[in-house]
Design an enzyme around this catalytic site. Structure first.
Site, short mmCIF file in Angstrom:
data_model
loop_
_atom_site.label_atom_id
_atom_site.label_comp_id
_atom_site.label_asym_id
_atom_site.label_seq_id
_atom_site.Cartn_x
_atom_site.Cartn_y
_atom_site.Cartn_z
N ASP A 40 0.85 -1.20 0.00
CA ASP A 40 0.00 0.00 0.00
C ASP A 40 0.87 1.24 0.00
OD1 ASP A 40 -2.22 1.67 0.21
OD2 ASP A 40 -2.20 1.61 2.41
N THR A 41 0.44 2.25 -0.73
CA THR A 41 1.12 3.55 -0.69
C THR A 41 0.62 4.32 0.52
OG1 THR A 41 1.26 3.59 -3.10
CG2 THR A 41 1.57 5.69 -1.95
N ASP A 43 -0.85 6.94 3.25
CA ASP A 43 -1.80 8.06 3.28
C ASP A 43 -1.42 8.91 4.50
OD1 ASP A 43 -3.17 6.73 1.19
OD2 ASP A 43 -4.28 5.54 2.67
N ALA A 94 -3.07 6.92 7.47
CA ALA A 94 -4.52 6.76 7.63
C ALA A 94 -4.98 5.46 6.98
CB ALA A 94 -5.25 7.95 7.03
N SER A 229 -32.26 32.72 40.38
CA SER A 229 -33.14 31.61 40.04
C SER A 229 -34.45 32.10 39.43
CB SER A 229 -33.38 30.74 41.29
OG SER A 229 -33.93 29.49 40.95
N ASP A 549 -27.61 26.50 40.56
CA ASP A 549 -28.54 27.50 41.06
C ASP A 549 -28.02 28.12 42.36
OD1 ASP A 549 -30.84 28.70 42.32
OD2 ASP A 549 -32.13 27.46 41.05
#
Length: 749
Positions: A40-41, A43, A94, A229, A549
Site C-alpha cells: 500500500d502507498t 496516506d 490513515a 433563580s 442555582d
C-alpha cells in the site's frame, strides 16, 4: 474612561503565557517500510501532541497515496512557560480500520526563544524527512480581565443612568427633597432592587413587583436589578422583550400569564424534542459539555421566550447603553464535587457587559463564557451561549422538573425548599471535576405519585423521549446522576496562579460598620457547616467547573449588590422563598446573606430576627445602620416577604374590597393551602393562581411606596453627610492571602 485601574492584577498573580506556533510544511519519501510499501502507498498525516498544553492534540489532514505530501498547515498552542513543554511529533498513516504510526520524535520547546522563528528538519525511519517551522511569542495581554473594579462599560452606564435617576427622584420625591441633586453630585443614591429564587412562584411574584415599581416611578430611581433563580427568569423575559421598556410590565405580564398556563408535557412533542436533540448534539460535538441543565434550559426557554430563543445576554446592552433601564444582574454558583454548596460556593455574576467572579477579580465578555481558556487566554472559542442556556443555569435546581415529566422519582409536592432540592445539592455531585470522561455512576429510578390519567401519558412520553435523547447523545448518565443535572462549562481560570489574593472587599479593615463577634459568625443559621470553606480557592487545574442555582446556598442575590465598587445605598429586596407555613419567620435567607457579608468584610445592617416576635408578620421590614457616622458604608435594606395580609381586605392601597367575589378572590394562603397551588415546583399556573400571586405582590409593593420613598430621602441625606461614602484609594488596599477558615488570623485575608 480612566486608563488606570487601581485594582488591576491584585487577585490573579500577574503572569504571561507563551503562544507556540507550529507549521507542518512538508515531508519527503514517506515510507511504511519495504514490505509495507509493496502492499500500500502511505496516506500520511502528522499528529502534534504537547501533554502540558490544555488543547494538547492537533493533526493535519491526510493525503491519499502520497509519499511527498505538502501540508503547510499551522497550529497554535498556549503554553505555561514555567513548565517543561515538549512537542511530540508522530507521522501517521490513515487506514480504514485503524491508523498506523510510522514513527515518533520529540522536540524541546525551550530551544525556541521568544520572538524567534526557525525551521527544523526531522527524520523518520532513516529515509523520511519532515520540515516543521516553529515560532514562540509572549502573550502580554489576555482575554480575561483581571480586576476588582467595574468594567468601563458599567462605569459609563452608571454615569448615564445617574441622570435618569435624578429625574426619577425629582418626579417621585418632589423638588424640595431633591433640589440639590445634579449629575456631578455625590448625593445621588445608588438603589438596587433584588428578587429571590423560588421557581415560578418567584417569577410571577416578581412580575407583580416590577409592574408596581415601573408604574409608581420607583424603577426609574434604581441603578441595578438583581435576580436569582426564578426571579432571573422574569428579568430575562422582560429584558429580552423587543418592546421593553417602551412597553411596560403590564402588557408583558399578560404574555407571561398566557405562557405559563400550559402543561409542561406539551413541550415534549416529537417535533420539539427532535429540535432539542439536534441543538444538544451540535453543542456536544463541538467539544462543549452537555448536561441535564441544557435540556432544562431549552424547556424553560420554550416556555418563557419561545419567540426569541436566539437572543443572547449581550443583546440586553441595547436596553441599558443609554441608561434607559437599570442594569440587570444575574447569578449562579461555582461549586466543587462532594462539597456542600453551603460549605463552599463561589458566586458567579452575569451582566450584559461581563461574566465573572468578583472573589478572584476575573471577568470576560458574555460571548467568551463557556470557551476553552488557559492562563487567561482563549484557546478555543465557541458561539455565545443563548439566553435560555443561562436561564437554565441560573435556575438549575429546577431541572428536577424534567425528572417529574419523565417519571423519575421525586415526591416533593408541598415540601419545603430544603426538602425539594436535597437530591440536587452539589455535595452529592459525583465524579472528578477535572475529568473529561463521560462515565458517571448510575442512580436507580423510582416513580412519582400522580393522577392516574396523567401517568400513562407521562410514562409513554418519557420512555421514547429518553430513548431518543440517549440514542443520539449516547449518555444515559445525563438522566441518572446528579452530576448530569448540574451545569458544566470549561474552566475559564484553568492554569492561572492564585497565590496572591484579597477578600471579596478591598475595603477589608477599612469599612467601619459594626462587626459581628466571632461566636456570632460561628453560629449556624441553617447548617453547622455553612460557609466553612468560602475562603478556599477554585481549583485552577480542573478542566471543567460545575455551576448550579445560587439558591442552593442562600436564596437572595446580595453578593452581586454588595460589591463595594457598586456603592449601593438602598437595597429593596423581595423574598419569595418557601417557608413551612404562612406564619413562619421570614428571615432565614436574609440572615444567611448577613453572615456571608460579615465573613467577607462587607457592610450590612444588623438583622434582628426578634423583630418578628415583637411586630409579627408584615409585608416588609426595614433594616438600617444604627449609627451612620460609624457605619457610613452600610446600606439600608427594605425586605419584602411573601405574605397575604392587607391584600385580603383591600384591592388597592386604601380601596376596600366590597363584593363577595372580590373578598373570596383574595382569601388564599401561600404555604398553608393543602392544594399547594404555589409550590416551588409548580410549573403550570392557571390564570386565577397567576393573578392572585401577581396582584398580591403588586399590592404589597404599592402599599409600602411611602416606606420606599422615605428610605430614598434618608439615603440622599446619608450621602450628603458622608461625601466619601464607599470610596477607596489604591493606598488603602493591602495585600491579603486566601486561607482556611481555621487559620490563625481568621478574617485577615
Amino acid at each position: 474612561m480612566a486608563s488606570i485601574d487601581p485594582y488591576q492584577h491584585i487577585i490573579v498573580e500577574h503572569q504571561y503565557s507563551h503562544r507556540f506556533t507550529v507549521t507542518v510544511i512538508k515531508a519527503t519519501n514517506v515510507t511504511k517500510g519495504t514490505f509495507g510499501d509493496m502492499l500500500d502507498t502511505p496516506d500520511p498525516y502528522v499528529e502534534l501532541y504537547i501533554s502540558s498544553a490544555p488543547d494538547s492534540r492537533k493533526r493535519t489532514k491526510h493525503f491519499n497515496n502520497n509519499i511527498n505530501p505538502v501540508w503547510n498547515e499551522t497550529f497554535e498552542f498556549i503554553l505555561d512557560p514555567n513548565q517543561d513543554n515538549v512537542l511530540e511529533i508522530t507521522l501517521m498513516d490513515a487506514n480504514y480500520v485503524m491508523d498506523e504510526s510510522l514513527g515518533t520524535t520529540t522536540f524541546p520547546i525551550l530551544s525556541v526563544k521568544p520572538g524567534e522563528k526557525k525551521q527544523v528538519p526531522f527524520t523518520f525511519n532513516k529515509v523520511t524527512e519532515m520540515i516543521l517551522e516553529f515560532s514562540l511569542e509572549v502573550c502580554s495581554s489576555t482575554d480575561l480581565r483581571f480586576s476588582m473594579a467595574l468594567c468601563d462599560q458599567e462605569k459609563l452606564f452608571r454615569q448615564k443612568r445617574k441622570n435618569k435617576v435624578i429625574n426619577g427622584l425629582r418626579k417621585l420625591l418632589g423638588p424640595e427633597k431633591t433640589q440639590d441633586l445634579n449629575s456631578t453630585s455625590r448625593d445621588v443614591p445608588v438603589i438596587a432592587v433584588l428578587g429571590s429564587g423560588g421557581g415560578f412562584r418567584a417569577m410571577i411574584g416578581f412580575s407583580g413587583v416590577m409592574k408596581a415599581l415601573y408604574e409608581s416611578g420607583v424603577l426609574d430611581c434604581a441603578t441595578y436589578v438583581a435576580g436569582l433563580s426564578g426571579s432571573t427568569w422574569y428579568m430575562s423575559t422582560l429584558y429580552s422583550h423587543p418592546d421593553f421598556p417602551t412597553k411596560g410590565p403590564k402588557e408583558i405580564n399578560k404574555e407571561l400569564m398566557h405562557n405559563v398556563s400550559y402543561n409542561p408535557l406539551l413541550l415534549l412533542t416529537p417535533q420539539k424534542v427532535k429540535r432539542y436533540v439536534e441543538a444538544l448534539w451540535k453543542k456536544k460535538s463541538s467539544g462543549q459539555p452537555v448536561t441535564f441543565t441544557d435540556i432544562f434550559a431549552m424547556l424553560i426557554g420554550e416556555t418563557l421566550i419561545k419567540d426569541r430563543m436566539n437572543r443572547k445576554l449581550s443583546h440586553m446592552q441595547e436596553k441599558i447603553n443609554d441608561g434607559q433601564c437599570p442594569l440587570p444582574l444575574f447569578t449562579c454558583l461555582h461549586v466543587k464535587p462532594d462539597v456542600s454548596e453551603l460549605m463552599f460556593a463561589d458566586w458567579v455574576e452575569f451582566s450584559p457587559y461581563e461574566i465573572g467572579m468578583a472573589k478572584y477579580g476575573t471577568f470576560m465578555p458574555p460571548g467568551l463564557f463557556g470557551s476553552k481558556f488557559f492562563m487567561g487566554t482563549v484557546i478555543k472559542k465557541y458561539e455565545e451561549n443563548p439566553l435560555h442556556f443561562f436561564m437554565g443555569v441560573w435556575g438549575s435546581a429546577f431541572s428536577i422538573l424534567i425528572n417529574r415529566v419523565l417519571g423519575v422519582s421525586n415526591n416533593s409536592k408541598g415540601s419545603t425548599m430544603e426538602e425539594e432540592i436535597e437530591n440536587l445539592k452539589p455535595k452529592h455531585i459525583l465524579g472528578n471535576d477535572s475529568s473529561d470522561s463521560d462515565d458517571e455512576m448510575q442512580e436507580p429510578k423510582g416513580t412519582e405519585n400522580a393522577k392516574a390519567e396523567e401517568e400513562y401519558l407521562r410514562n409513554n412520553q418519557a420512555s421514547w423521549v429518553q430513548r431518543m435523547l440517549m440514542a443520539i447523545l449516547g449518555d444515559s448518565a445525563i438522566f441518572n446522576t446528579r452530576e448530569g443535572r448540574a451545569g458544566k462549562v470549561h474552566n475559564f481560570m484553568l492554569g492561572l496562579n492564585l497565590n496572591t489574593s484579597y477578600p471579596y472587599s478591598p475595603l477589608s479593615g477599612l469599612c467601619t460598620q459594626q462587626s459581628m463577634e466571632e461566636d456570632e459568625l460561628d453560629a449556624a443559621v441553617a447548617d453547622p457547616d455553612e460557609f466553612e470553606q468560602i475562603y478556599e480557592p477554585l481549583d485552577v487545574k480542573s478542566k471543567k467547573i460545575h455551576i448550579v442555582d445560587s439558591g442552593l446556598t442562600f436564596n437572595l442575590p446580595y453578593p452581586l449588590i454588595l460589591r463595594p465598587q457598586r456603592g449601593v445605598d438602598l437595597i429593596i429586596s423581595f423574598d419569595f422563598s418557601a417557608r413551612p407555613s404562612d406564619s413562619s419567620p421570614p428571615f432565614k435567607e436574609l440572615l444567611l446573606a448577613e453572615k456571608w457579608a460579615r465573613m467577607n468584610k462587607l457592610p450590612f445592617p444588623k438583622i434582628d430576627p426578634h423583630v418578628f416576635d415583637r411586630e409579627g408578620l408584615k409585608e416588609c421590614y426595614i433594616f438600617k445602620p444604627k449609627n451612620t457616622s460609624v457605619e457610613k458604608d452600610c446600606p439600608t435594606v427594605i425586605h419584602f416577604v411573601l405574605a397575604n395580609l392587607q391584600f385580603r381586605n383591600f384591592k388597592a392601597p386604601g380601596v376596600p374590597r366590597e363584593t363577595t367575589e372580590e373578598k373570596e378572590s383574595a382569601d388564599f394562603d401561600i404555604f398553608d393551602d393543602p392544594e399547594t397551588p404555589f409550590s416551588t415546583f409548580n410549573f403550570q399556573y392557571p390564570n386565577v393562581a397567576f393573578k392572585q400571586l401577581h396582584d398580591l405582590m403588586e399590592f404589597n409593593t404599592l402599599n409600602n411606596i411611602n416606606v420606599i420613598k422615605q428610605a430614598m430621602v434618608e439615603s440622599i441625606e446619608y450621602r450628603r453627610q458622608h461625601p466619601s461614602r464607599c470610596s477607596v484609594s489604591l493606598n488603602d488596599v493591602e495585600s491579603r492571602k486566601l486561607h482556611h477558615k481555621d487559620s490563625q488570623s481568621k478574617f485577615q485575608m
